[in-house]
Design a protein around this motif. Sequence first.
Motif, PDB file in Angstrom:
ATOM      1  N   ILE A  77       0.875  -1.094  -0.078  1.00 50.23           N
ATOM      2  CA  ILE A  77      -0.046  -0.114   0.182  1.00 50.23           C
ATOM      3  C   ILE A  77       1.059   1.678  -0.022  1.00 50.23           C
ATOM      4  O   ILE A  77       0.081   2.311   0.404  1.00 50.23           O
ATOM      5  CB  ILE A  77      -0.992   0.101   1.014  1.00 50.23           C
ATOM      6  N   VAL A  79       2.841   4.298  -1.850  1.00 49.48           N
ATOM      7  CA  VAL A  79       2.650   5.244  -3.061  1.00 49.48           C
ATOM      8  C   VAL A  79       4.332   4.895  -3.177  1.00 49.48           C
ATOM      9  O   VAL A  79       4.771   4.624  -4.481  1.00 49.48           O
ATOM     10  CB  VAL A  79       1.952   5.945  -2.449  1.00 49.48           C
ATOM     11  N   ALA A 118      -8.545   5.386  -3.860  1.00 47.92           N
ATOM     12  CA  ALA A 118      -8.712   6.676  -4.451  1.00 47.92           C
ATOM     13  C   ALA A 118      -8.129   6.693  -4.682  1.00 47.92           C
ATOM     14  O   ALA A 118      -8.305   8.071  -6.190  1.00 47.92           O
ATOM     15  CB  ALA A 118      -8.769   8.105  -3.505  1.00 47.92           C
ATOM     16  N   ALA A 119      -6.680   6.143  -4.543  1.00 45.86           N
ATOM     17  CA  ALA A 119      -5.799   6.643  -5.641  1.00 45.86           C
ATOM     18  C   ALA A 119      -6.108   5.999  -7.016  1.00 45.86           C
ATOM     19  O   ALA A 119      -4.834   6.087  -8.090  1.00 45.86           O
ATOM     20  CB  ALA A 119      -4.565   5.487  -5.256  1.00 45.86           C
ATOM     21  N   TYR A 141       1.531   1.926  -7.818  1.00 47.48           N
ATOM     22  CA  TYR A 141       0.509   0.991  -6.580  1.00 47.48           C
ATOM     23  C   TYR A 141      -0.800   1.450  -7.329  1.00 47.48           C
ATOM     24  O   TYR A 141      -1.772   0.192  -7.109  1.00 47.48           O
ATOM     25  CB  TYR A 141       0.444   2.396  -5.199  1.00 47.48           C
ATOM     26  N   ASN A 170      -9.363   8.377   3.269  1.00 47.01           N
ATOM     27  CA  ASN A 170      -8.660   7.893   3.988  1.00 47.01           C
ATOM     28  C   ASN A 170      -9.171   7.261   5.113  1.00 47.01           C
ATOM     29  O   ASN A 170     -10.144   8.358   5.879  1.00 47.01           O
ATOM     30  CB  ASN A 170      -8.048   9.253   4.310  1.00 47.01           C
ATOM     31  N   HIS A 187       0.680   7.186   7.449  1.00 43.71           N
ATOM     32  CA  HIS A 187       0.234   7.711   7.576  1.00 43.71           C
ATOM     33  C   HIS A 187      -0.274   8.810   8.660  1.00 43.71           C
ATOM     34  O   HIS A 187       0.330   9.249   8.937  1.00 43.71           O
ATOM     35  CB  HIS A 187      -1.455   7.058   7.979  1.00 43.71           C
ATOM     36  N   LEU A 188      -0.898  10.306   8.349  1.00 42.19           N
ATOM     37  CA  LEU A 188      -1.069  11.421   9.056  1.00 42.19           C
ATOM     38  C   LEU A 188      -1.697  11.481  10.317  1.00 42.19           C
ATOM     39  O   LEU A 188      -0.907  11.475  11.253  1.00 42.19           O
ATOM     40  CB  LEU A 188      -2.232  12.198   8.472  1.00 42.19           C
ATOM     41  N   LEU A 191       1.239   9.695  12.643  1.00 39.58           N
ATOM     42  CA  LEU A 191       2.308  10.058  12.576  1.00 39.58           C
ATOM     43  C   LEU A 191       2.273  11.319  13.899  1.00 39.58           C
ATOM     44  O   LEU A 191       2.982  11.383  14.285  1.00 39.58           O
ATOM     45  CB  LEU A 191       2.965  10.409  11.492  1.00 39.58           C
ATOM     46  N   PHE A 203       6.120  16.077  14.198  1.00 39.34           N
ATOM     47  CA  PHE A 203       5.204  15.110  13.146  1.00 39.34           C
ATOM     48  C   PHE A 203       5.657  16.699  11.921  1.00 39.34           C
ATOM     49  O   PHE A 203       5.932  17.854  12.083  1.00 39.34           O
ATOM     50  CB  PHE A 203       3.309  16.213  13.947  1.00 39.34           C
ATOM     51  N   HIS A 204       5.942  16.020  10.688  1.00 37.27           N
ATOM     52  CA  HIS A 204       5.905  17.241   9.754  1.00 37.27           C
ATOM     53  C   HIS A 204       4.637  17.308   8.691  1.00 37.27           C
ATOM     54  O   HIS A 204       4.330  16.465   8.019  1.00 37.27           O
ATOM     55  CB  HIS A 204       6.913  16.319   8.764  1.00 37.27           C
ATOM     56  N   ILE A 205       4.926  18.785   7.982  1.00 33.13           N
ATOM     57  CA  ILE A 205       3.172  18.970   7.746  1.00 33.13           C
ATOM     58  C   ILE A 205       4.472  18.905   6.135  1.00 33.13           C
ATOM     59  O   ILE A 205       5.387  19.581   6.314  1.00 33.13           O
ATOM     60  CB  ILE A 205       2.676  19.975   8.232  1.00 33.13           C
ATOM     61  N   PHE A 206       3.798  18.181   5.497  1.00 27.66           N
ATOM     62  CA  PHE A 206       4.560  18.040   4.187  1.00 27.66           C
ATOM     63  C   PHE A 206       3.702  19.072   3.351  1.00 27.66           C
ATOM     64  O   PHE A 206       2.817  18.817   2.347  1.00 27.66           O
ATOM     65  CB  PHE A 206       4.184  16.657   3.250  1.00 27.66           C
ATOM     66  N   VAL A 255      -4.693  19.192   6.220  1.00 29.39           N
ATOM     67  CA  VAL A 255      -3.438  18.801   7.454  1.00 29.39           C
ATOM     68  C   VAL A 255      -3.487  19.437   8.514  1.00 29.39           C
ATOM     69  O   VAL A 255      -3.775  18.921   9.563  1.00 29.39           O
ATOM     70  CB  VAL A 255      -2.211  18.440   6.516  1.00 29.39           C
ATOM     71  N   ASP A 281       1.943  13.698  -3.964  1.00 28.40           N
ATOM     72  CA  ASP A 281      -0.012  13.799  -3.477  1.00 28.40           C
ATOM     73  C   ASP A 281      -0.560  14.963  -3.944  1.00 28.40           C
ATOM     74  O   ASP A 281      -0.185  16.575  -4.064  1.00 28.40           O
ATOM     75  CB  ASP A 281       0.770  14.464  -2.167  1.00 28.40           C
ATOM     76  N   LEU A 285      -8.194  15.233  -2.359  1.00 30.51           N
ATOM     77  CA  LEU A 285      -9.136  14.110  -2.853  1.00 30.51           C
ATOM     78  C   LEU A 285     -10.280  13.682  -1.686  1.00 30.51           C
ATOM     79  O   LEU A 285     -10.076  14.025  -0.420  1.00 30.51           O
ATOM     80  CB  LEU A 285      -8.852  13.114  -2.270  1.00 30.51           C
TER      81      LEU A 285
HETATM   82  N1  UFG Z   1       0.922  13.800   5.340  1.00 26.99           N
HETATM   83  C1  UFG Z   1       1.961  15.439   6.213  1.00 26.99           C
HETATM   84  N2  UFG Z   1       2.850  14.393   7.493  1.00 26.99           N
HETATM   85  C2  UFG Z   1       2.671  13.146   7.804  1.00 26.99           C
HETATM   86  C3  UFG Z   1       1.908  12.103   6.219  1.00 26.99           C
HETATM   87  C4  UFG Z   1       1.493  12.657   5.626  1.00 26.99           C
HETATM   88  O1  UFG Z   1       1.655  16.059   6.692  1.00 26.99           O
HETATM   89  O2  UFG Z   1       4.014  12.717   8.440  1.00 26.99           O
HETATM   90  C5  UFG Z   1       0.122  14.111   4.707  1.00 26.99           C
HETATM   91  C6  UFG Z   1       0.518  14.111   3.338  1.00 26.99           C
HETATM   92  O3  UFG Z   1       1.257  14.589   2.530  1.00 26.99           O
HETATM   93  C7  UFG Z   1      -1.672  14.060   2.656  1.00 26.99           C
HETATM   94  C8  UFG Z   1      -2.408  14.100   3.871  1.00 26.99           C
HETATM   95  O4  UFG Z   1      -1.426  14.024   5.335  1.00 26.99           O
HETATM   96  O5  UFG Z   1      -1.275  15.228   2.306  1.00 26.99           O
HETATM   97  C9  UFG Z   1      -2.790  12.238   4.339  1.00 26.99           C
HETATM   98  O6  UFG Z   1      -1.479  11.402   3.822  1.00 26.99           O
HETATM   99  P1  UFG Z   1      -1.906  10.430   4.331  1.00 26.99           P
HETATM  100  O7  UFG Z   1      -0.430   9.519   3.755  1.00 26.99           O
HETATM  101  O8  UFG Z   1      -2.176   9.792   5.650  1.00 26.99           O
HETATM  102  O9  UFG Z   1      -2.596   9.506   2.674  1.00 26.99           O
HETATM  103  P2  UFG Z   1      -2.627   9.716   1.139  1.00 26.99           P
HETATM  104  O10 UFG Z   1      -3.848  10.651   1.313  1.00 26.99           O
HETATM  105  O11 UFG Z   1      -0.909   9.803   0.708  1.00 26.99           O
HETATM  106  O12 UFG Z   1      -3.115   8.419   1.182  1.00 26.99           O
HETATM  107  C10 UFG Z   1      -4.222   7.686   1.133  1.00 26.99           C
HETATM  108  C11 UFG Z   1      -3.898   6.172   1.806  1.00 26.99           C
HETATM  109  C12 UFG Z   1      -3.297   5.486  -0.005  1.00 26.99           C
HETATM  110  C13 UFG Z   1      -4.284   5.714  -1.325  1.00 26.99           C
HETATM  111  C14 UFG Z   1      -4.517   6.983  -0.816  1.00 26.99           C
HETATM  112  C15 UFG Z   1      -5.479   7.675  -2.135  1.00 26.99           C
HETATM  113  O13 UFG Z   1      -2.962   5.273   2.842  1.00 26.99           O
HETATM  114  O14 UFG Z   1      -3.373   3.978   0.117  1.00 26.99           O
HETATM  115  O15 UFG Z   1      -5.251   7.421   0.632  1.00 26.99           O
HETATM  116  O16 UFG Z   1      -4.961   8.746  -2.288  1.00 26.99           O
HETATM  117  F1  UFG Z   1      -3.687   5.122  -1.691  1.00 26.99           F
END
Ligand code: UFG
Length: 325
Positions: A77, A79, A118-119, A141, A170, A187-188, A191, A203-206, A255, A281, A285
């Motif tokens: 899972i 990406v 959703a990916a 993925y 999510n 995952h957000l 973390l 915690f890091h905001i990406f 976030v 990212d 979504l």
């Molecule tokens: N984020 C941060 N800091 C972190 C972790 C995440 O700022 O430490 C942000 C990411 O950049 C993103 C949001 O938080 O904007 C959510 O990130 P996640 O990794 O929790 O989730 P994603 O949206 O990237 O991914 C989820 C699922 C995937 C799936 C995707 C579909 O975990 O398996 O949705 O879009 F593919």
Amino acid sequence: MKTLVTGGAGYIGSVTTRLLLEAGHEVTVYDSLAQGHRAAVSDGARLIVADLGDADRLDRAFRAGRFEAVLHFAGLIRVPESVEDPARYFDHNVARGINLLNACARHDVGRFVFSSTAAVYGAPDKVPITEDAPLLPASPYGDTKRVFEELLLSYERACGLRTARLRYFNVCGAHAGLGEDHRPESHLIPLILFAALGREREFHIFGDDYDTRDGTCVRDYLHVADLGRAHLLALDALDRGGLLYNLGSGAGYTVREVFAAAEEVLGRKLPCKVSPRRPGDPPALIASSARIERELGWRREKDDIKQMIADAWEFHRAHPTGYPD
Ligand code: UFG
């Protein structure tokens, strides 16, 4: 119903297993434990520790189990990892899945519920996203999930399998002592909570320069128990096939909003810093889940982001270093 749950020792699979057992289904979990955890498998479920790559083991499991339905959660899972090693993702998420489909065909299993994502949509122009939005995955993925969805339709036509494709947004929260324990965690919400537990320094905001209301990415968060319940509804509806549903809440949080909600739930400030964007990212979504609400009567019971975080926090506090190995 006699059900086989692949990946039933993982996060969503373990919660759905619990709900299936509570609803009176017979559950066999098939999990290699490469990502899953033995401690996440509920008492009452039978556990087969094996890989989907082992077609003979699968065949034996199907012969002994006489399954009427398969719920397929197993898969990779991450990406970024899929960008680095796409072949591994096609192997796990497509090739090994074909072993499972062939076992279903050979043993006349009628019902198949698939964990999609959703990916598959990539970075769509329009939100909320409906199921008929174009499929333009932005990562290997997402592509493996899109390809497997296609295969399901082929097996429906050729082998009489009836399938439900569930595209998760999510997923978060915890249920009945079962929660999220990915290693490594990406995952957000976990973390943010790791920063609270001191497992991460901060915690890091990406990225905070996206074209959104506060510059950080918007996502649609769904409680894992509500998602699990959707699987049970889909399973029951599989007297007919070709089911396809988005699963989200229809609400988007940035976030920063999720982080602020976590601080409120925990009642304290948490360490945080802004880091560069994470490649791939999409800015926003948000799901439309209107179809499953209309067709199957799905209703979310836990729509409040603070409730989702509180449930996750309860799990992480009880398992500060994750499930025991
Ligand atoms: N984020 C941060 N800091 C972190 C972790 C995440 O700022 O430490 C942000 C990411 O950049 C993103 C949001 O938080 O904007 C959510 O990130 P996640 O990794 O929790 O989730 P994603 O949206 O990237 O991914 C989820 C699922 C995937 C799936 C995707 C579909 O975990 O398996 O949705 O879009 F593919």
